[in-house]
Design a protein around this motif. Sequence first.
Motif, PDB file in Angstrom:
ATOM      1  N   ARG A  68       0.853  -1.187   0.000  1.00  0.00           N
ATOM      2  CA  ARG A  68       0.000   0.000   0.000  1.00  0.00           C
ATOM      3  C   ARG A  68       0.887   1.233   0.000  1.00  0.00           C
ATOM      4  NH1 ARG A  68      -2.675  -3.982   2.858  1.00  0.00           N
ATOM      5  NH2 ARG A  68      -4.962  -4.080   2.618  1.00  0.00           N
ATOM      6  N   VAL A  69       0.666   2.121  -0.958  1.00  0.00           N
ATOM      7  CA  VAL A  69       1.475   3.338  -1.109  1.00  0.00           C
ATOM      8  C   VAL A  69       0.636   4.522  -0.658  1.00  0.00           C
ATOM      9  CG1 VAL A  69       2.829   4.748  -2.696  1.00  0.00           C
ATOM     10  CG2 VAL A  69       2.632   2.270  -3.076  1.00  0.00           C
ATOM     11  N   PHE A  70       1.065   5.161   0.425  1.00  0.00           N
ATOM     12  CA  PHE A  70       0.307   6.271   1.002  1.00  0.00           C
ATOM     13  C   PHE A  70       0.704   7.598   0.359  1.00  0.00           C
ATOM     14  CE2 PHE A  70      -0.611   3.041   4.022  1.00  0.00           C
ATOM     15  CZ  PHE A  70      -1.785   3.427   4.667  1.00  0.00           C
ATOM     16  N   ASP A  71      -0.259   8.522   0.319  1.00  0.00           N
ATOM     17  CA  ASP A  71       0.026   9.874  -0.131  1.00  0.00           C
ATOM     18  C   ASP A  71      -0.082  10.826   1.047  1.00  0.00           C
ATOM     19  OD1 ASP A  71      -2.707  10.473   0.266  1.00  0.00           O
ATOM     20  OD2 ASP A  71      -3.199  10.106  -1.843  1.00  0.00           O
ATOM     21  N   ALA A  72       0.151  12.108   0.797  1.00  0.00           N
ATOM     22  CA  ALA A  72       0.202  13.084   1.885  1.00  0.00           C
ATOM     23  C   ALA A  72      -1.150  13.279   2.548  1.00  0.00           C
ATOM     24  CB  ALA A  72       0.730  14.419   1.353  1.00  0.00           C
ATOM     25  N   SER A  73      -2.242  12.925   1.870  1.00  0.00           N
ATOM     26  CA  SER A  73      -3.576  13.095   2.452  1.00  0.00           C
ATOM     27  C   SER A  73      -3.950  11.966   3.407  1.00  0.00           C
ATOM     28  CB  SER A  73      -4.623  13.171   1.337  1.00  0.00           C
ATOM     29  OG  SER A  73      -4.841  11.887   0.752  1.00  0.00           O
ATOM     30  N   GLY A  74      -3.133  10.887   3.435  1.00  0.00           N
ATOM     31  CA  GLY A  74      -3.432   9.742   4.270  1.00  0.00           C
ATOM     32  C   GLY A  74      -4.144   8.619   3.549  1.00  0.00           C
ATOM     33  N   SER A  75      -4.485   8.829   2.264  1.00  0.00           N
ATOM     34  CA  SER A  75      -5.073   7.775   1.462  1.00  0.00           C
ATOM     35  C   SER A  75      -3.964   6.897   0.889  1.00  0.00           C
ATOM     36  CB  SER A  75      -5.912   8.382   0.332  1.00  0.00           C
ATOM     37  OG  SER A  75      -6.567   7.361  -0.406  1.00  0.00           O
ATOM     38  N   PHE A  76      -4.335   5.793   0.255  1.00  0.00           N
ATOM     39  CA  PHE A  76      -3.307   4.933  -0.333  1.00  0.00           C
ATOM     40  C   PHE A  76      -3.834   4.281  -1.603  1.00  0.00           C
ATOM     41  CE2 PHE A  76      -5.519   2.016   2.630  1.00  0.00           C
ATOM     42  CZ  PHE A  76      -5.809   0.953   1.790  1.00  0.00           C
ATOM     43  N   GLU A  77      -2.891   3.791  -2.416  1.00  0.00           N
ATOM     44  CA  GLU A  77      -3.201   2.952  -3.556  1.00  0.00           C
ATOM     45  C   GLU A  77      -2.380   1.675  -3.442  1.00  0.00           C
ATOM     46  OE1 GLU A  77      -2.061   5.162  -7.019  1.00  0.00           O
ATOM     47  OE2 GLU A  77       0.059   4.718  -6.791  1.00  0.00           O
ATOM     48  N   PHE A  78      -2.833   0.630  -4.097  1.00  0.00           N
ATOM     49  CA  PHE A  78      -2.092  -0.624  -4.094  1.00  0.00           C
ATOM     50  C   PHE A  78      -1.041  -0.620  -5.188  1.00  0.00           C
ATOM     51  CE2 PHE A  78      -5.905  -1.913  -1.792  1.00  0.00           C
ATOM     52  CZ  PHE A  78      -5.365  -2.705  -0.786  1.00  0.00           C
ATOM     53  N   ALA A  79       0.081  -1.278  -4.921  1.00  0.00           N
ATOM     54  CA  ALA A  79       1.157  -1.413  -5.894  1.00  0.00           C
ATOM     55  C   ALA A  79       1.401  -2.886  -6.170  1.00  0.00           C
ATOM     56  CB  ALA A  79       2.424  -0.731  -5.389  1.00  0.00           C
ATOM     57  N   ASN A  80       2.225  -3.153  -7.153  1.00  0.00           N
ATOM     58  CA  ASN A  80       2.448  -4.492  -7.685  1.00  0.00           C
ATOM     59  C   ASN A  80       3.553  -5.219  -6.916  1.00  0.00           C
ATOM     60  OD1 ASN A  80       2.859  -6.756  -9.247  1.00  0.00           O
ATOM     61  ND2 ASN A  80       3.591  -5.636 -11.051  1.00  0.00           N
ATOM     62  N   PRO A  81       3.231  -6.246  -6.101  1.00  0.00           N
ATOM     63  CA  PRO A  81       4.286  -6.971  -5.374  1.00  0.00           C
ATOM     64  C   PRO A  81       5.309  -7.627  -6.299  1.00  0.00           C
ATOM     65  CG  PRO A  81       2.137  -7.453  -4.428  1.00  0.00           C
ATOM     66  CD  PRO A  81       1.888  -6.728  -5.718  1.00  0.00           C
ATOM     67  N   ALA A  82       4.905  -7.985  -7.522  1.00  0.00           N
ATOM     68  CA  ALA A  82       5.831  -8.624  -8.455  1.00  0.00           C
ATOM     69  C   ALA A  82       6.875  -7.652  -9.000  1.00  0.00           C
ATOM     70  CB  ALA A  82       5.060  -9.252  -9.611  1.00  0.00           C
ATOM     71  N   ARG A 134       3.558   3.325 -13.106  1.00  0.00           N
ATOM     72  CA  ARG A 134       4.244   2.978 -11.850  1.00  0.00           C
ATOM     73  C   ARG A 134       4.141   1.502 -11.514  1.00  0.00           C
ATOM     74  NH1 ARG A 134       0.861   7.280  -8.836  1.00  0.00           N
ATOM     75  NH2 ARG A 134       1.187   8.167 -10.900  1.00  0.00           N
ATOM     76  N   ASP A 135       4.059   0.665 -12.539  1.00  0.00           N
ATOM     77  CA  ASP A 135       3.754  -0.741 -12.342  1.00  0.00           C
ATOM     78  C   ASP A 135       4.955  -1.660 -12.550  1.00  0.00           C
ATOM     79  OD1 ASP A 135       1.793  -2.709 -11.741  1.00  0.00           O
ATOM     80  OD2 ASP A 135       1.570  -3.190 -13.864  1.00  0.00           O
ATOM     81  N   PHE A 136       6.152  -1.091 -12.744  1.00  0.00           N
ATOM     82  CA  PHE A 136       7.243  -1.935 -13.237  1.00  0.00           C
ATOM     83  C   PHE A 136       8.413  -2.111 -12.281  1.00  0.00           C
ATOM     84  CE2 PHE A 136       8.003   2.381 -14.530  1.00  0.00           C
ATOM     85  CZ  PHE A 136       9.371   2.577 -14.395  1.00  0.00           C
ATOM     86  N   ALA A 137       8.608  -1.252 -11.288  1.00  0.00           N
ATOM     87  CA  ALA A 137       9.767  -1.433 -10.408  1.00  0.00           C
ATOM     88  C   ALA A 137       9.593  -0.693  -9.090  1.00  0.00           C
ATOM     89  CB  ALA A 137      11.050  -0.962 -11.088  1.00  0.00           C
ATOM     90  N   ILE A 138       9.817  -1.428  -7.997  1.00  0.00           N
ATOM     91  CA  ILE A 138       9.912  -0.862  -6.649  1.00  0.00           C
ATOM     92  C   ILE A 138      11.186  -1.433  -6.042  1.00  0.00           C
ATOM     93  CG2 ILE A 138       8.865  -0.693  -4.364  1.00  0.00           C
ATOM     94  CD1 ILE A 138       6.150  -1.193  -5.716  1.00  0.00           C
TER      95      ILE A 138
END
Length: 222
Positions: A68-82, A134-138
């Motif tokens: 889960r990637v949080f933003d400054a507002s406190g909300s989040f989006e999901f990211a790709n574990p792979a 933003r789906d290719f590398a973390i």
Amino acid sequence: MRLCMFHPAGMPLERGWVGRIEGDEVVHLASQTLQHLFTGGGTARDHARYPLAGVELLVPLPSPPSIRVFDASGSFEFANPAAVVGPDARVGHPPGSPIAVDAGLAGLVGPETVVAVCPVARLRATALAPPKDRDFAIALGPWFTTTDEAPERPTVRATGAEPAASVFDWEGARRYAAENTKLRVGDLLLAPAAVVVDLPLAARVSVDVDGLGELRFALESP
């Protein structure tokens, strides 16, 4: 306590070993993964010791159940574990697009709390529309530091950017993420980026966080 995944140089292993870093040594711990270590209470029997200079550090959490990637507002989006890669990785990216790096901290969810933090860099191909930009590398690493030893206001430094402090309410984020669902040991929470930097298509990148280690990786032209 600094915890990593590693294998001795010249002896590559399919999954690597869990290690505890002590000074210039890595202690091999009797646990399969960091998830298993924290599920078992955060301790494991010591095995052999290796010089830190003589091992290869691997991605410390290669298969997080969720991110889960949080933003400054406190909300989040999901990211790709792979998309998770480790220290010294060579990272491919979508061809032809400028690359931005969101650098900061990731928190590792344990049985009841966030138990450790780690430098992280989320890559974005800015010519693409979300969410595929933003789906290719973390990038994650080089190790996790348990929260009892992590600084409260660490400074994040990244290649080509001004340093900035990362301040985040990990427990508040964990509680919010857990509402109406169940978190698993090994879930990752990413704090809002402390530093954002635009990079050329081929570059060596460093994300250095005070007290938490330096994450290095390289962008590789397609």
